[in-house]
Design a protein around this motif. Sequence first.
Motif, PDB file in Angstrom:
ATOM      1  N   PHE A 192       0.818  -1.211   0.000  1.00 24.92           N
ATOM      2  CA  PHE A 192       0.000   0.000   0.000  1.00 24.92           C
ATOM      3  C   PHE A 192       0.861   1.275   0.000  1.00 24.92           C
ATOM      4  O   PHE A 192       0.363   2.356  -0.305  1.00 24.92           O
ATOM      5  CB  PHE A 192      -0.948   0.005   1.196  1.00 24.92           C
ATOM      6  CG  PHE A 192      -2.076  -0.985   1.065  1.00 24.92           C
ATOM      7  CD1 PHE A 192      -3.187  -0.676   0.298  1.00 24.92           C
ATOM      8  CD2 PHE A 192      -2.007  -2.212   1.684  1.00 24.92           C
ATOM      9  CE1 PHE A 192      -4.225  -1.584   0.167  1.00 24.92           C
ATOM     10  CE2 PHE A 192      -3.037  -3.129   1.563  1.00 24.92           C
ATOM     11  CZ  PHE A 192      -4.157  -2.819   0.796  1.00 24.92           C
ATOM     12  N   LEU A 193       2.121   1.139   0.357  1.00 26.15           N
ATOM     13  CA  LEU A 193       3.009   2.303   0.333  1.00 26.15           C
ATOM     14  C   LEU A 193       3.223   2.830  -1.081  1.00 26.15           C
ATOM     15  O   LEU A 193       3.657   3.977  -1.259  1.00 26.15           O
ATOM     16  CB  LEU A 193       4.359   1.947   0.951  1.00 26.15           C
ATOM     17  CG  LEU A 193       4.465   2.017   2.474  1.00 26.15           C
ATOM     18  CD1 LEU A 193       5.809   1.498   2.942  1.00 26.15           C
ATOM     19  CD2 LEU A 193       4.256   3.440   2.978  1.00 26.15           C
ATOM     20  N   TRP A 194       2.937   2.017  -2.097  1.00 23.62           N
ATOM     21  CA  TRP A 194       3.076   2.497  -3.469  1.00 23.62           C
ATOM     22  C   TRP A 194       2.117   3.655  -3.746  1.00 23.62           C
ATOM     23  O   TRP A 194       2.307   4.406  -4.715  1.00 23.62           O
ATOM     24  CB  TRP A 194       2.841   1.366  -4.466  1.00 23.62           C
ATOM     25  CG  TRP A 194       3.980   0.405  -4.553  1.00 23.62           C
ATOM     26  CD1 TRP A 194       4.029  -0.871  -4.085  1.00 23.62           C
ATOM     27  CD2 TRP A 194       5.274   0.654  -5.136  1.00 23.62           C
ATOM     28  NE1 TRP A 194       5.258  -1.443  -4.330  1.00 23.62           N
ATOM     29  CE2 TRP A 194       6.045  -0.520  -4.981  1.00 23.62           C
ATOM     30  CE3 TRP A 194       5.858   1.764  -5.763  1.00 23.62           C
ATOM     31  CZ2 TRP A 194       7.357  -0.632  -5.437  1.00 23.62           C
ATOM     32  CZ3 TRP A 194       7.169   1.653  -6.211  1.00 23.62           C
ATOM     33  CH2 TRP A 194       7.894   0.478  -6.060  1.00 23.62           C
ATOM     34  N   ILE A 195       1.109   3.812  -2.895  1.00 32.17           N
ATOM     35  CA  ILE A 195       0.195   4.952  -3.047  1.00 32.17           C
ATOM     36  C   ILE A 195       0.960   6.264  -2.953  1.00 32.17           C
ATOM     37  O   ILE A 195       0.655   7.230  -3.667  1.00 32.17           O
ATOM     38  CB  ILE A 195      -0.914   4.889  -1.975  1.00 32.17           C
ATOM     39  CG1 ILE A 195      -1.792   3.660  -2.189  1.00 32.17           C
ATOM     40  CG2 ILE A 195      -1.766   6.165  -1.986  1.00 32.17           C
ATOM     41  CD1 ILE A 195      -2.808   3.430  -1.085  1.00 32.17           C
ATOM     42  N   VAL A 196       1.967   6.311  -2.077  1.00 38.20           N
ATOM     43  CA  VAL A 196       2.704   7.563  -1.911  1.00 38.20           C
ATOM     44  C   VAL A 196       3.563   7.867  -3.125  1.00 38.20           C
ATOM     45  O   VAL A 196       3.951   9.025  -3.340  1.00 38.20           O
ATOM     46  CB  VAL A 196       3.563   7.539  -0.630  1.00 38.20           C
ATOM     47  CG1 VAL A 196       2.704   7.308   0.586  1.00 38.20           C
ATOM     48  CG2 VAL A 196       4.670   6.495  -0.717  1.00 38.20           C
ATOM     49  N   ALA A 197       3.886   6.861  -3.934  1.00 37.12           N
ATOM     50  CA  ALA A 197       4.596   7.134  -5.188  1.00 37.12           C
ATOM     51  C   ALA A 197       3.699   7.925  -6.132  1.00 37.12           C
ATOM     52  O   ALA A 197       4.163   8.833  -6.844  1.00 37.12           O
ATOM     53  CB  ALA A 197       5.031   5.824  -5.845  1.00 37.12           C
ATOM     54  N   VAL A 198       2.409   7.603  -6.136  1.00 35.79           N
ATOM     55  CA  VAL A 198       1.445   8.366  -6.942  1.00 35.79           C
ATOM     56  C   VAL A 198       1.345   9.795  -6.417  1.00 35.79           C
ATOM     57  O   VAL A 198       1.263  10.757  -7.194  1.00 35.79           O
ATOM     58  CB  VAL A 198       0.069   7.672  -6.922  1.00 35.79           C
ATOM     59  CG1 VAL A 198      -0.944   8.468  -7.719  1.00 35.79           C
ATOM     60  CG2 VAL A 198       0.172   6.253  -7.459  1.00 35.79           C
ATOM     61  N   VAL A 199       1.358   9.937  -5.096  1.00 37.56           N
ATOM     62  CA  VAL A 199       1.337  11.270  -4.490  1.00 37.56           C
ATOM     63  C   VAL A 199       2.556  12.079  -4.926  1.00 37.56           C
ATOM     64  O   VAL A 199       2.458  13.265  -5.274  1.00 37.56           O
ATOM     65  CB  VAL A 199       1.289  11.169  -2.948  1.00 37.56           C
ATOM     66  CG1 VAL A 199       1.453  12.548  -2.308  1.00 37.56           C
ATOM     67  CG2 VAL A 199      -0.014  10.526  -2.503  1.00 37.56           C
ATOM     68  N   GLY A 200       3.727  11.431  -4.941  1.00 40.91           N
ATOM     69  CA  GLY A 200       4.943  12.110  -5.373  1.00 40.91           C
ATOM     70  C   GLY A 200       4.860  12.579  -6.814  1.00 40.91           C
ATOM     71  O   GLY A 200       5.290  13.693  -7.152  1.00 40.91           O
ATOM     72  N   ALA A 201       4.288  11.751  -7.684  1.00 43.71           N
ATOM     73  CA  ALA A 201       4.116  12.142  -9.082  1.00 43.71           C
ATOM     74  C   ALA A 201       3.183  13.335  -9.195  1.00 43.71           C
ATOM     75  O   ALA A 201       3.423  14.270  -9.986  1.00 43.71           O
ATOM     76  CB  ALA A 201       3.582  10.956  -9.882  1.00 43.71           C
TER      77      ALA A 201
END
Length: 327
Positions: A192-201
């Motif tokens: 679920f931490l991959w969600i923050v990669a979307v936030v970074g983008a």
Amino acid sequence: MTATAAPRERSARRLFDPKLLFGVLVVGALLVASLFTGVYDVVGADDGAEMFAITRIPRTIALVLAGAAMAMSGLIMQLLTQNRFVEPTTTGTTEWAGLGLLAVMMLVPNASIMARMGGAILAAFIGTMVFFLFLRRVTLRSSLIVPIIGIMLGAVVGSVSTFLALQTDMLQSLGIWFAGSFTSVLRGQYEFLWIVAVVGAAVFVVADRFTIAGLGEEIATGVGVNYNRVVLLGTGLIAIATGVVTVVVGNLPFLGLIVPNIVSMVRGDDLRSNLPWVCLLGIAIVVVCDLVGRTIIMPFEVPVSLILGIVGAVVFIALLLRQRRRG
């Protein structure tokens, strides 16, 4: 030329910095060290490859995503508040996320991780908006007062969480959630931490608007930027990153404070060109603290939040003294 075109053009020139490659190599070396540091022998053991895939790889990916997310959240928050001393742990955002997580667990004991994240994100958003609204309504002569108020608000929310946890026999669970440790990060629990990669983008896409909003409401409005909408967007992104990291990893204190300040002192305040550096430095600090925590009393581990809290507190005090000397 639009209001954001000129900053974007300047950012593009600064973004492709040869020094960035060196930073990537240094962080890459730290990540390799993280992959092969630990009590279990992933090289010589018969099931070493399996353990490497189950524990070491997820843990290292979690270090990258959590470190980048919290450092980035601090940078956004400092721009929007025009204050160097704010970040999720000095504004109460993390405590609000913990309260939301606790509320979901009280209402739905068997709640899924998505439901827990939803509660943490919603509470973090509400808490951050309360802090922003307070700053807009109260005129503070000293920037040093702002983080103190945020810490006080966070303490109140944390006290409420502790009281509720005592009433429901969940105090131990609350302590585990806020431990800020990567020990329990395994395959199947960190994704679920991959969600923050979307936030970074998303932050990178709208970086110029955050930079302009950081100049103040009057200037932002004068160049055609909807200031309130940018603040709302920034608050939402901060809440998502903080909520997800709090649920999966726990509290990472002061990371969003020390990283943006170090980068800004060296490179200025342009968010788009600073964002890769902020992410790299955030990752590097979290990985170093985690490596120290894994080796200092091996075979046991010290939570990364403990080491990060000590380092962050020292830097925080140094920044306060520096600000005081500058008047």
